[in-house]
Design a protein around this motif. Structure first.
Motif, PDB file in Angstrom:
ATOM      1  N   GLY A 123      45.091  37.169 -11.715  1.00 14.99           N
ATOM      2  CA  GLY A 123      46.099  36.050 -12.312  1.00 14.99           C
ATOM      3  C   GLY A 123      45.314  34.714 -11.961  1.00 14.99           C
ATOM      4  O   GLY A 123      45.857  33.476 -12.345  1.00 14.99           O
ATOM      5  N   GLU A 124      44.633  34.591 -10.868  1.00 18.15           N
ATOM      6  CA  GLU A 124      44.095  33.357  -9.923  1.00 18.15           C
ATOM      7  C   GLU A 124      42.415  33.038 -10.419  1.00 18.15           C
ATOM      8  O   GLU A 124      42.177  31.984 -10.201  1.00 18.15           O
ATOM      9  N   CYS A 125      41.746  33.970 -11.012  1.00 19.05           N
ATOM     10  CA  CYS A 125      40.412  33.806 -10.991  1.00 19.05           C
ATOM     11  C   CYS A 125      39.664  33.939 -12.484  1.00 19.05           C
ATOM     12  O   CYS A 125      40.417  34.834 -13.030  1.00 19.05           O
ATOM     13  N   ASP A 126      38.667  33.408 -12.680  1.00 14.04           N
ATOM     14  CA  ASP A 126      38.000  33.682 -13.915  1.00 14.04           C
ATOM     15  C   ASP A 126      36.916  34.849 -13.603  1.00 14.04           C
ATOM     16  O   ASP A 126      36.612  35.514 -14.625  1.00 14.04           O
ATOM     17  N   LEU A 127      36.511  34.976 -12.245  1.00 22.15           N
ATOM     18  CA  LEU A 127      35.462  36.126 -12.096  1.00 22.15           C
ATOM     19  C   LEU A 127      36.015  36.878 -10.915  1.00 22.15           C
ATOM     20  O   LEU A 127      36.429  35.946  -9.854  1.00 22.15           O
ATOM     21  N   ILE A 128      35.963  38.094 -10.918  1.00 23.51           N
ATOM     22  CA  ILE A 128      36.665  38.958  -9.706  1.00 23.51           C
ATOM     23  C   ILE A 128      35.176  39.695  -9.152  1.00 23.51           C
ATOM     24  O   ILE A 128      34.494  40.395  -9.902  1.00 23.51           O
ATOM     25  N   VAL A 129      34.704  39.432  -7.827  1.00 24.81           N
ATOM     26  CA  VAL A 129      33.871  40.540  -7.435  1.00 24.81           C
ATOM     27  C   VAL A 129      34.862  41.669  -6.402  1.00 24.81           C
ATOM     28  O   VAL A 129      35.525  41.100  -5.390  1.00 24.81           O
ATOM     29  N   SER A 130      34.634  42.795  -6.681  1.00 22.27           N
ATOM     30  CA  SER A 130      35.342  43.726  -5.920  1.00 22.27           C
ATOM     31  C   SER A 130      34.342  44.601  -4.978  1.00 22.27           C
ATOM     32  O   SER A 130      33.431  45.089  -5.433  1.00 22.27           O
TER      33      SER A 130
END
Length: 861
Positions: free
Chosen positions: A281-288
């Motif tokens: 809900g807070e980011c455009d892109l996520i690195v997992s």
């Protein structure tokens, strides 16, 4: 148990009692001293990481007290502690912002709050221009003077509040002139600045009771929102990147990624499931940094629409692979995976079909898209015949032969393409190709001719809107006028590329908000620029108001567009429309010295996206793996510079996206100069800088270019030899470090010895001279010598030579490597560098030693 207490100038008995009984007390040194905490139970709060680790190391029943300035829930430490997975209890306090507003009795429920502690004052300035009541949390160098300077002329009132709640609390109300005149000793350290449209004693400062605290309809602060590619002022913004990392190795990889991408990502270091949920809900892109399967299972409940879901990239614990999981195209995950792989030396595992086959993704061309994207993309992937129809010379991505580009015929240089839809070169199938099964239509017009084919419509960024308005015109009226003007002209709002006006409207809230809603930049022009345009409907009434006879039409023309819809009016506003001429683009691309990691991302993108790559054969081979399999390549031999330059320009004039590649930097002894000299009317030229050979060898040698230096080519193919000698002599007399390009070839053998002989008349025999062959390539060879010992036969056309100045010295690095440095004469260096005496002086002072003494030739008496 961890209890966090807020602090604003006073310590109550509860805090004193709990601190006395705690196993560990964390806080600022002044807090700990005021509580008389013994050394063995105190931890001075600096970077949050050590404090978190110390708290984690304590037994489960340990009692911890954390003392935080102001309210720890307001831009405070609680967010960081909870993000680290620590459970806390909070004893709140009023914030310094609340205290500042209270000190001047100004309601703050309609104020904007900006934190400038770490991100600069740009957001504060942007918001303060458009909001009547703003509070800024400052930092050294980002305080009231800097804010007032950036807002000069805006007529703001400034309230400076420092050390709130302390005995020496300070609250000052300042006019703009007084804020600008503050001396360095008058500005407190950390302070809160209230930036107001009115003085605190005026009734207008009260404002009105808002429906939403902070008036959310106004431009927001620098806390970006995911899902939007524009900031509140319409400018581009970088995407918000979050990294979910639950182990020490993952956190180390996250640090490497931040460094490689030059970003500060949001970190989610607690539970994996909670971190992914928060990041979604807070980011455009996520690195997992979790396993691929685990990440897929955890995000599955959140998946909604590929147009709005964030892009997710999975990076393994060893940092060997970057795998886009969702949002490869629209979400940006494919590109992020490539950037991560390039930055940390990993492999990007991109599985989307278009990327695998080197084909363009229709929804990733940077234009608004509608229609049956899946069906048309599928037809292109299957090699079925597809028509690409464009009305003007709008750019075309690299396409396979099965896609036939139809549209305007070639147009003269500098002219716009003819109006009207594109037409094939003959009847369907007449060229021996079977009839198309799908089509792509590129147009900024609303009406798209009907067809029984699967169709995708692309809206190019081709339209410019010019608007003028009375002060305070609301955004609803402006939007209504624009939509009506576009509809009557049959033009698509998705093709609007910019909103323009006069600079007297730089802070006009309605225009700013309209640009933000459109997702386009808001540009303004001064009256002189607007008055120079040939606007057809100038008005003397308007001239009397803003200093120019036209705003809407003139701003369209000033933006470089051709007027297509003259001025239209509403009650309080005017609107005109223009079309940006469609032109091909010629990117003159610097490839750097040869090492792939010194190739800039901008250069890499230009090569990947080009329809045609042109260049000298060895340079083209250097980046052949980056060229789209659907692009054409023109690689020529040495001595054909004129022909390949003309070919690149001609291709751009046909509407192609051309990458014209050269080594090093294109503007330094390379192809940018002849390209511009040959004439580039009718095309856009984009010069993409590269790491020069000079900079590469300087880094290899150490810092020989640390002070003033001259760059000279010894090739007399284009410059008279007498003139070259004159330049060498001038550089030698001026005591410049000198870099020689093109120092020697099979036929030009006297040039370098002659140049060194000229320099020897002005430099000592021990002056450092070095040459580097094949810099940043596997065959690299470095030779260091002196002016007396240097041998020109060490040099060939793949070599560059650097001759030091009178102060250049050899030094030794920690690993025993010999290096070269030209001292910068920094005053704080105390006259020495690496054990050597050095000439070091201040302006207006005499030298600390003479040049002769410095070189050891004489002793001053």
């Amino acid at each position: 148990m961890i209890r966090v207490h807020g602090y604003l100038g006073r310590i109550d008995e509860r805090l004193r009692r709990e601190a006395a009984a705690a196993d560990l007390v964390v806080g600022g040194r002044r807090h700990l001293d005021a509580l008389a905490v013994p050394e063995d139970r105190r931890l001075v709060l600096g970077p949050i990481g050590p404090a978190v680790e110390a708290m984690r190391a304590l037994p489960g029943d340990a009692r911890v007290v954390v003392v935080a300035s102001g309210d720890p829930l307001f831009f405070g430490v609680v967010r960081r502690l909870r993000a680290a997975g620590l459970a806390v209890e909070v004893v709140p306090e009023i914030t310094s912002v609340q205290a500042a507003f209270a000190a001047v009795a100004v309601p703050w429920d309609d104020a904007q709050i900006v934190n400038a502690h770490s991100r600069g004052i740009d957001a504060a300035v942007r918001v303060a221009r458009n909001h009547p009541k703003v509070a800024v949390l400052t930092a050294p160098g980002r305080g009231v003077r800097e804010i007032a300077e950036a807002l000069r002329g805006a007529g703001k009132t400034y309230v400076v509040a420092a050390r709130m709640g302390e005995p020496d609390e300070r609250v000052d109300v300042l006019s703009e002139d007084r804020a600008l005149a503050l001396g360095a000793d008058e500005v407190p350290g950390l302070h809160v600045v209230l930036v107001l449209d009115h003085r605190p004693d005026e009734a207008a400062v009260l404002g009105v009771t808002p429906e939403i605290a902070g008036d959310a309809a106004e431009p927001a602060d620098d806390e970006q929102r995911p899902g939007r590619n524009r900031a509140a002022d319409g400018s581009d913004r970088e995407p918000i990147i979050g990294q979910v990392c639950t182990t020490g190795r993952a956190r180390a990889n996250a640090d490497r990624i931040d460094e490689a991408l030059s970003v500060v990502s949001k970190r989610y270091v607690g539970g994996a499931a909670a971190g992914l949920a928060a990041a979604w809900g807070e980011c455009d892109l996520i690195v997992s940094h979790l396993a691929l399967g685990a990440t897929a299972r955890m995000i599955a409940p959140f998946l909604a629409d590929k147009r709005t879901d964030p892009g997710v990239v999975v990076v393994d614990e060893a940092g060997r692979f970057a795998i886009p999981l969702v949002g490869g195209h629209i979400g940006g995950a494919n590109e992020l995976a490539r950037r991560i792989a390039d930055g940390i030396g990993a492999t990007a595992v991109v599985s989307t079909a278009t990327d695998s086959l080197g084909l363009p993704a229709l929804d990733q061309l940077g234009w608004a898209v509608s229609g049956d994207v899946a069906a048309v993309t599928g037809a292109i992937l299957e090699g079925e015949p597809v028509d690409w129809v464009r009305e003007r010379l709008w750019r075309v991505p690299p396409l396979p032969d099965t896609v036939r580009v139809t549209g305007p015929r070639e147009v003269p240089a500098g002219a716009d393409a003819p109006d009207g839809p594109g037409v094939p070169d003959g009847p369907e199938g007449a060229d021996g190709r079977p009839p198309a099964v799908a089509r792509v239509v590129v147009t900024d017009e609303l009406e798209v001719p009907a067809s029984g084919l699967s169709t995708v419509v692309l809206r190019p960024d081709s339209l410019v809107v010019g608007m003028g308005c009375n002060k305070g015109t609301d955004v609803e009226e402006l939007r209504g006028l624009l939509e009506e003007t576009l509809a009557d002209a049959g033009l698509a709002v998705e093709s609007v590329a910019a909103l323009c006006s006069a600079d007297v409207k730089v802070g006009e809230r309605g225009l700013i908000r309209l640009a933000a809603e459109l997702g386009v930049p808001y540009r303004v022009f001064d009256a002189q620029t607007l008055d120079a345009q040939d606007a057809p409907n100038a008005s003397e009434v308007v001239r009397a108001e803003v200093g120019t006879g036209s705003v809407s039409e003139a701003s369209v023309l000033a933006a470089g567009a051709r007027l297509v819809v003259p001025k239209r009016k509403s009650r309080n506003a005017t609107c005109a429309l223009g079309r940006i001429p469609a032109r091909g683009v010629l990117h003159v691309v610097g490839l750097g010295p040869g090492a792939r990691d010194l190739l800039t991302p901008r250069a890499r993108d230009a090569v990947r996206n080009a329809n045609l790559v042109v260049g000298y054969g060895p340079y083209v081979r250097q980046i052949r793996d980056l060229v789209s399999p659907n692009a054409d390549v023109l690689a020529t031999r040495m001595g054909t510079e004129e022909q390949r330059t003309a070919a690149a320009i001609d291709a751009a004039r046909r509407g192609l996206d051309v990458a014209f590649v050269c080594g090093g930097d294109p503007a330094i002894y390379a192809m940018a100069s002849p390209t511009l000299e040959m004439g580039t009317d009718g095309i856009d030229v984009d010069i993409i800088p590269g790491v020069t050979a000079e900079l590469a060898i300087s880094g290899i040698l150490g810092a020989p270019l640390g002070h003033d230096h001259a760059t000279i080519s010894l090739s007399d193919l284009h410059t008279d030899w007498d003139l070259i000698c004159k330049r060498v002599r001038a550089a030698a007399e001026g005591d410049f470090v000198i870099t020689f390009y093109n120092p020697r070839s099979r036929t030009r053998t006297h040039h370098l010895p002659d140049a060194l002989a000229i320099i020897a008349q002005h430099r000592g025999p021990d002056t450092p001279v070095a040459c580097v062959a094949q810099a940043e390539r596997p065959q690299q060879k470095v030779t260091m010598s002196t002016l007396a010992e240097f041998r020109p036969e060490w040099v060939d056309m793949n070599t560059m030579v650097i001759v030091g100045s009178d102060t250049t010295r050899f030094v030794t690095s920690g690993d025993g490597r010999r290096m070269i440095v030209t001292p910068r004469d920094y005053h704080w260096m105390e006259g020495r560098v690496s054990g050597e005496n050095r000439l070091n002086y201040r302006h207006q002072d005499r030298s600390r030693m003479s040049r002769a003494e410095y070189r050891g030739r004489t002793k001053e008496k």
